[in-house]
Design an enzyme around this catalytic site. Structure first.
Site, PDB file in Angstrom:
ATOM      1  N   LYS A 195       0.872  -1.175   0.000  1.00 37.32           N
ATOM      2  CA  LYS A 195       0.000   0.000   0.000  1.00 37.32           C
ATOM      3  C   LYS A 195       0.910   1.226   0.000  1.00 37.32           C
ATOM      4  O   LYS A 195       1.607   1.507   0.987  1.00 37.32           O
ATOM      5  CB  LYS A 195      -0.919   0.015   1.230  1.00 37.32           C
ATOM      6  CG  LYS A 195      -1.675   1.341   1.341  1.00 37.32           C
ATOM      7  CD  LYS A 195      -2.670   1.372   2.471  1.00 37.32           C
ATOM      8  CE  LYS A 195      -3.099   2.799   2.760  1.00 37.32           C
ATOM      9  NZ  LYS A 195      -4.128   2.901   3.791  1.00 37.32           N
TER      10      LYS A 195
ATOM     11  N   GLY B  75      -8.959   8.217   9.331  1.00 38.10           N
ATOM     12  CA  GLY B  75      -9.365   8.188  10.729  1.00 38.10           C
ATOM     13  C   GLY B  75     -10.454   9.174  11.098  1.00 38.10           C
ATOM     14  O   GLY B  75     -10.802   9.313  12.262  1.00 38.10           O
TER      15      GLY B  75
ATOM     16  N   ALA C 299      -9.987   4.871   3.754  1.00 38.60           N
ATOM     17  CA  ALA C 299      -9.894   6.023   4.649  1.00 38.60           C
ATOM     18  C   ALA C 299     -11.202   6.807   4.750  1.00 38.60           C
ATOM     19  O   ALA C 299     -11.833   7.142   3.756  1.00 38.60           O
ATOM     20  CB  ALA C 299      -8.792   6.994   4.228  1.00 38.60           C
ATOM     21  N   GLY C 300     -11.584   7.072   5.982  1.00 40.24           N
ATOM     22  CA  GLY C 300     -12.688   7.977   6.263  1.00 40.24           C
ATOM     23  C   GLY C 300     -14.049   7.317   6.434  1.00 40.24           C
ATOM     24  O   GLY C 300     -14.995   7.972   6.868  1.00 40.24           O
TER      25      GLY C 300
ATOM     26  N   ASN D 151     -10.042   0.769   9.085  1.00 41.88           N
ATOM     27  CA  ASN D 151      -9.223   0.572  10.279  1.00 41.88           C
ATOM     28  C   ASN D 151      -9.850   1.243  11.492  1.00 41.88           C
ATOM     29  O   ASN D 151     -10.444   0.602  12.351  1.00 41.88           O
ATOM     30  CB  ASN D 151      -7.796   1.080  10.047  1.00 41.88           C
ATOM     31  CG  ASN D 151      -6.849   0.721  11.192  1.00 41.88           C
ATOM     32  OD1 ASN D 151      -7.245   0.325  12.272  1.00 41.88           O
ATOM     33  ND2 ASN D 151      -5.571   0.841  10.958  1.00 41.88           N
ATOM     34  N   THR D 152      -9.787   2.580  11.518  1.00 42.64           N
ATOM     35  CA  THR D 152     -10.207   3.321  12.720  1.00 42.64           C
ATOM     36  C   THR D 152     -11.638   2.992  13.147  1.00 42.64           C
ATOM     37  O   THR D 152     -11.921   2.844  14.340  1.00 42.64           O
ATOM     38  CB  THR D 152     -10.082   4.836  12.462  1.00 42.64           C
ATOM     39  OG1 THR D 152      -8.724   5.104  12.103  1.00 42.64           O
ATOM     40  CG2 THR D 152     -10.463   5.652  13.676  1.00 42.64           C
TER      41      THR D 152
END
Lengths: 256, 68
Positions: free
Chosen positions: A97, A158, A184-185, A206-207
């Site tokens: 990545k 995040g 992301a997001g 992830n987050t």
């Protein structure tokens, strides 16, 4: 569900998982399992000489999950190249990545440095999955130089804001011949489902999972949302109208 | 006395561990989990035992951590 193929590798799951921010390696491992993912991202950092035994990799079953090392922390192409080569030396896998984020406040990816690094890494035989802003022109250029996917952001890393870049991602999907992974997001399963419904090939989370009150349950929720969104996309949505369109027959009413 | 720069910090040794493998043993780092650089050159994992370290070398020891 149709299988996803990236660089010749088949994936049954269209959910990729980041391994940062978990409260423990145990919770991380259980969340990964609950998500039914087949690929997890990891970062490279200096060994903490004061705490040399800490090894999160031991918690990840490498037979079940493909490792996708990232170049997080790289501020330019040269730093990304160094991390990429270290990652390959560490794992003997050439998947990567690619992320280049000069500014730590918004962590937005640098398009010029990302393209520059991607060109070199593709030539060096890496399977490059670049993290990019939702820029259709950049996505096309990366596709043309041979990256395995493009990974446009939905919102800053995040931030859990959801699909802020929807219109641009729609264009990226429309012109892509390689898989589009929304990265992301995405903060809630509904965000992931929305991305999948519009034809994203996969999402990376992830987050939203790692910092949920119950990460394992949230991982399961994302798994279902990604499946549902993908199935809806494959099913083909019904058309949107400005007026009602009765679902029950408009004949045989009980009146004269 | 000799100095190795390890992950950005100077570390003073009576005698520098002779190889990368010896350094990792000294630091109690499992060599299966790290990737190393000496003076900017990546050391292939199989070569830790015959990578000679000397006074003044710049060593980076890197491993995977959680990340997105």
């Amino acid at each position: 569900m149709k299988k996803l193929i990236i660089a010749g590798k088949e994936f049954t799951s269209r959910l990729f998982i980041g391994t940062g921010k978990y409260s423990s390696n145990k919770i991380m491992a259980q969340s990964i399992e609950a998500s039914a993912t087949e690929m997890v991202t990891v970062a490279l950092r200096r060994v903490d000489i004061q705490n040399p035994q800490d090894n999160m990799l031991a918690a990840i079953d490498r037979k079940k999950y493909l490792l996708l090392p990232n170049t997080s922390g790289a501020r330019n192409a040269d730093e990304a190249l160094r991390l990429a080569r270290l990652a390959r030396a560490a794992t003997d896998i050439n998947w990567l990545k690619l992320e280049v984020t000069p500014d730590p406040y918004y962590l937005l990816p640098d398009p010029i440095e990302t393209l520059k690094a991607a060109e070199i890494l593709v030539k060096e035989g890496f399977v490059v999955l670049p993290y990019i802003n939702a820029d259709p022109v950049l996505a096309k250029k990366l596709q043309d130089i041979g990256t395995a996917t493009v990974m446009p952001l939905a919102a800053p890393i995040g931030s859990n804001q959801g699909l802020k870049t929807k219109a641009a991602i729609e264009i990226i999907i429309a012109q892509a011949t390689i898989p589009v992974v929304v990265d992301a997001g995405l903060g809630m399963p509904s965000h992931a489902a929305e991305a999948m419904e519009m034809g994203a090939d996969a999402v990376l989370i992830n987050t939203a999972i790692a910092t949920a009150n119950d990460p394992i349950k949230m991982a399961e929720a994302f798994k279902k949302a990604v499946q549902a969104g993908r199935e809806a996309f494959e099913a083909g949505s019904a058309s949107v109208k400005n007026h009602a369109d009765a679902s029950s027959p408009l004949t045989g009413f009980l009146r004269d | 006395m000799a100095i190795l720069k390890i992950n950005g910090e100077n570390k003073i040794f009576e005698k520098v561990p002779s190889t990368m493998k010896a350094l990792l043993e000294f630091l109690n780092v499992d060599d299966a989990t790290v990737v190393a650089e000496v003076n900017g050159q990546i050391i292939p994992r199989g070569s830790f035992h015959n990578t000679i370290l000397q006074d003044g070398h710049n060593v980076e020891l890197i491993r995977f951590v959680g990340g997105g």
